[in-house]
Design a protein around this motif. Structure first.
Motif: not given
Length: 284
Positions: A50-51, A53-57, A59, A75
């Motif tokens: 998830q960390r 994933f966060h930078d590239q938005d 899911s 999640g």
């Protein structure tokens, strides 16, 4: 027909800097818009994914800890396979007594003992047969994971009655890795290697392939409509569960031989190339 696409992380979806390229992220989003179910299948913990994933938005479904956990795109942990407590205790007790670097992975944290970092430094100073730069990269990868916590005594994890999904060992000494595998290997455990210098211990039923089959059953997707892509030996169970098997250009020879075809390397955005061929350009 809906497709389920299982994508390995390190050496596949991630580049050599352990990040997700914008092209990989954009192509996954396009495939999802076309109806494909995307699952990232990795030895890493879900919160570490998830960390990234966060930078590239991003899911997606996540099969984590080499199949010991499966999380839906929101999640939520849906298909857990924790280690039996008796085995987990035996494993970490032996590793601590033998002065190995190890990580205890739950669904929320990665626990390391207070002397763990020094153990890695000591091995880097002693071991001669491994490339120093590769050892440094491996150390940075391990210590750069999300939600890492130092504890004075590993027994605190058991006292808190936390489910343990994986124990990871890192050693730069090939002989020490072999000894650990020989000592800790049991019929009720699976041992995998998902990166240079590591060994990961999970429940005997846990594998990327087993988790992928259960997820496909949950989503009512047949084997012929499963696509899997990877680069390492721990990806073989996942590839076997798929109707279409794809090797990265940087994959091992064994993985390439097990696959239907080989795409580009992770540095050349091989996952994007595969998704274009298998999802975005198909008319069906």
């Amino acid at each position: 027909m809906q497709k389920l696409v299982a994508i390995d992380l390190d050496g596949t979806f991630l580049n050599e800097n352990y990040t997700i390229s914008s092209l990989h992220a954009d192509t996954v989003k396009k495939a999802q818009k076309k109806g494909a179910q995307i699952v990232i299948a990795t030895g890493r913990a879900q919160f570490d994914v998830q960390r990234l994933f966060h930078d590239q938005d991003l899911s997606a479904w996540v099969i984590g800890a080499n199949g010991a956990t499966t999380y839906d795109p929101d999640g939520t942990l849906t298909l857990p396979l924790p280690l039996k407590t008796v085995y987990a205790k035996e494993i970490v007790r032996w590793l601590a007594e033998e002065n190995y670097y190890f990580e205890i992975v739950t669904d929320k944290e990665i626990f390391i003992t207070s002397n763990a970092k020094q153990l890695l430094e000591d091995e880097m100073d002693i071991v001669q047969q491994a490339d120093k730069e590769e050892m440094k990269k491996a150390k940075e990868r391990q210590l750069g994971q999300a939600n890492m916590k130092e504890i004075d005594d590993y027994m605190r994890v058991f006292q808190a009655e936390k489910d343990i999904y994986k124990v990871t060992i890192v050693s730069f000494d090939e002989e020490r890795r072999r000894v650990a595998a020989d000592t800790l290997g049991k019929n009720d455990l699976n041992l995998y290697s998902s990166a240079d210098f590591n060994m990961e211990i999970v429940d005997g039923q846990a594998s990327k392939g087993h988790a992928l089959k259960k997820l496909a059953n949950k989503l009512d997707i047949k084997k012929d409509d499963i696509i899997a892509i990877g680069d390492s030996m721990n990806d073989l169970p996942m590839l076997e569960a798929a109707g279409t098997k794809v090797a990265m250009g940087n994959a091992t020879d064994e993985v390439k031989e097990a696959c239907d075809y080989t795409t580009d390397t992770n540095e050349e955005n091989g996952v994007a190339t595969m998704l274009e061929r298998e999802i975005l350009k198909r008319k069906d």
